[in-house]
Write an enzyme that holds these catalytic residues in place. Structure first.
Site, mmCIF file in Angstrom:
data_model
loop_
_atom_site.group_PDB
_atom_site.id
_atom_site.type_symbol
_atom_site.label_atom_id
_atom_site.label_comp_id
_atom_site.label_asym_id
_atom_site.label_seq_id
_atom_site.Cartn_x
_atom_site.Cartn_y
_atom_site.Cartn_z
ATOM 1 N N GLU A 1 11.027 23.355 -4.648
ATOM 2 C CA GLU A 1 10.120 22.613 -5.552
ATOM 3 C C GLU A 1 10.874 21.583 -6.378
ATOM 4 O O GLU A 1 10.372 21.119 -7.401
ATOM 5 C CB GLU A 1 9.371 23.599 -6.470
ATOM 6 C CG GLU A 1 8.320 24.426 -5.733
ATOM 7 C CD GLU A 1 7.434 25.273 -6.640
ATOM 8 O OE1 GLU A 1 7.789 25.493 -7.812
ATOM 9 O OE2 GLU A 1 6.380 25.719 -6.163
ATOM 10 N N GLY B 1 3.535 41.527 2.003
ATOM 11 C CA GLY B 1 2.243 41.781 1.364
ATOM 12 C C GLY B 1 1.997 43.278 1.256
ATOM 13 O O GLY B 1 2.849 44.037 0.796
ATOM 14 N N GLY C 1 5.956 37.365 -5.877
ATOM 15 C CA GLY C 1 7.135 37.124 -5.039
ATOM 16 C C GLY C 1 8.326 36.661 -5.885
ATOM 17 O O GLY C 1 9.472 37.039 -5.619
ATOM 18 N N ASP C 2 8.058 35.848 -6.887
ATOM 19 C CA ASP C 2 9.142 35.359 -7.766
ATOM 20 C C ASP C 2 9.766 36.522 -8.536
ATOM 21 O O ASP C 2 10.982 36.575 -8.743
ATOM 22 C CB ASP C 2 8.600 34.326 -8.760
ATOM 23 C CG ASP C 2 8.029 33.099 -8.059
ATOM 24 O OD1 ASP C 2 8.496 32.780 -6.952
ATOM 25 O OD2 ASP C 2 7.107 32.477 -8.617
HETATM 26 O O1 RIB Z 1 5.073 31.224 -7.240
HETATM 27 C C1 RIB Z 1 4.127 30.911 -8.217
HETATM 28 C C2 RIB Z 1 4.365 29.535 -8.772
HETATM 29 O O2 RIB Z 1 4.165 28.580 -7.760
HETATM 30 C C3 RIB Z 1 3.439 29.124 -9.888
HETATM 31 O O3 RIB Z 1 3.905 29.527 -11.157
HETATM 32 C C4 RIB Z 1 3.306 27.625 -9.702
HETATM 33 O O4 RIB Z 1 3.794 26.874 -10.749
HETATM 34 C C5 RIB Z 1 4.003 27.314 -8.375
HETATM 35 O O5 RIB Z 1 5.267 26.804 -8.543
#
Ligand code: RIB
Length: 299
Positions: free
Chosen positions: A136, A215, A244-245
């Site tokens: 990103e 999942g 996931g984060d």
């Molecule tokens: O993984 C979730 C995230 O994806 C969100 O917080 C959003 O900002 C995107 O980056």
């Protein structure tokens, strides 16, 4: 062992909806919230809350103070985040009653991470430290190559998948943390066949380790002959955003503490389960103490 996360910072604009909006349809949202988010920020928050020494590098606009505050209060270092002339990145997120989401990101300042910013961030890190990346920010390809050149352990969450990501030197990545759909995109093997995806990943990237989240079917860790798996902790799903984060942040934090593979995957699964049971992205990430209490209760 320090972790440098060169990653996105987003303002999440979250709309509660009965169902995701369709083509030619206008729907009224059932609720609206603005939260801190961005895959990068969420993962740094999870790393810090799990007790890792994490430095977040990236870029926000003049309107990004709230995101810096969230990182600082979680315990992450923000001194490598630059102020861009561009507005802070944002995400438009629809969340259904069952917790499922769909997300559109708008890069903004995240697309203003330059090669110079990456060199500057990397200058304080050395062999043995971890470089964590997602897809990103701008110049991801450069970050992978420079991180590898410096001898850092390069860990990539290849999300979102794009042609630019596929064109990166993915052979230089030491660990991939990804879901089965991303696995399909990197291997061509159907996400319906997780063993096949894992086999495809190992074949394509023979020297890397993999953490594959599946999942409802839990998660698998694999590196060489080592393997560990864990099922999901069943919770009432409120919002799956950043699950996931959270998994990623807790897994890597555990690596910095030398946890064994079974503990890594168990704690990451528990942390991610808690995140699913709460609303929002970064606000849903639990602390290590909360994860320990959850495991004591649920096993
Ligand atoms: O993984 C979730 C995230 O994806 C969100 O917080 C959003 O900002 C995107 O980056």
């Amino acid at each position: 062992m320090k972790v440098l996360n060169i990653g996105s910072l987003n303002i999440d604009k979250v709309y509660k909806v009965e169902h995701f909006v369709q083509a030619k349809e206008t729907i009224k949202s059932l609720g609206y919230e603005e939260n801190s988010g961005g895959k990068g920020l969420n993962q740094s928050v999870a790393l810090a809350k799990a007790g890792a020494e994490v430095y977040h590098a990236g870029s926000v606009g003049k309107d990004g103070d709230m995101l810096l505050d969230v990182l600082k209060s979680a315990g992450a270092d923000t001194s490598l985040i630059k102020r861009s002339e561009a507005p802070t990145g944002h995400a438009i997120i629809q969340v259904e009653e069952n917790g499922q989401n769909c997300i559109i990101i708008c890069g903004g300042a995240n697309d203003d991470v330059t090669r110079e910013d990456i060199d500057k961030a990397l200058s304080g890190f050395e062999k043995g430290d971890i470089l964590l990346l997602q897809n990103e920010i701008s110049n991801l390809d450069y970050a992978i190559e420079k991180g590898h050149e410096k001898g850092l352990t390069v860990m990539l969450n290849p999300s979102p998948i794009s042609d630019a990501l596929k064109a990166c030197r993915l052979d230089l990545v030491d660990y991939f943390i990804l879901n089965e759909v991303e696995g399909e995109a990197l291997t061509g093997v159907s996400a319906e066949d997780p063993e096949g995806v894992l086999g495809g990943l190992k074949k394509t990237f023979p020297n890397a380790g993999f953490v594959l989240t599946l999942g409802e079917n839990g998660a698998v860790f694999a590196k060489g002959d080592e393997k560990a798996a864990h099922g999901i902790y069943k919770v009432k799903a409120v919002d799956t955003t950043a699950a996931g984060d959270t998994f990623c942040g807790f897994f890597i934090a555990g690596m910095t503490k030398g946890w064994d593979k079974d503990k890594l995957i168990k704690y990451a699964s528990a942390a991610s389960g808690i995140a699913v049971s709460r609303p929002g992205a970064a606000p849903s990430v639990p602390t290590l103490a909360e994860v320990e209490a959850f495991i004591a209760d649920r096993g």
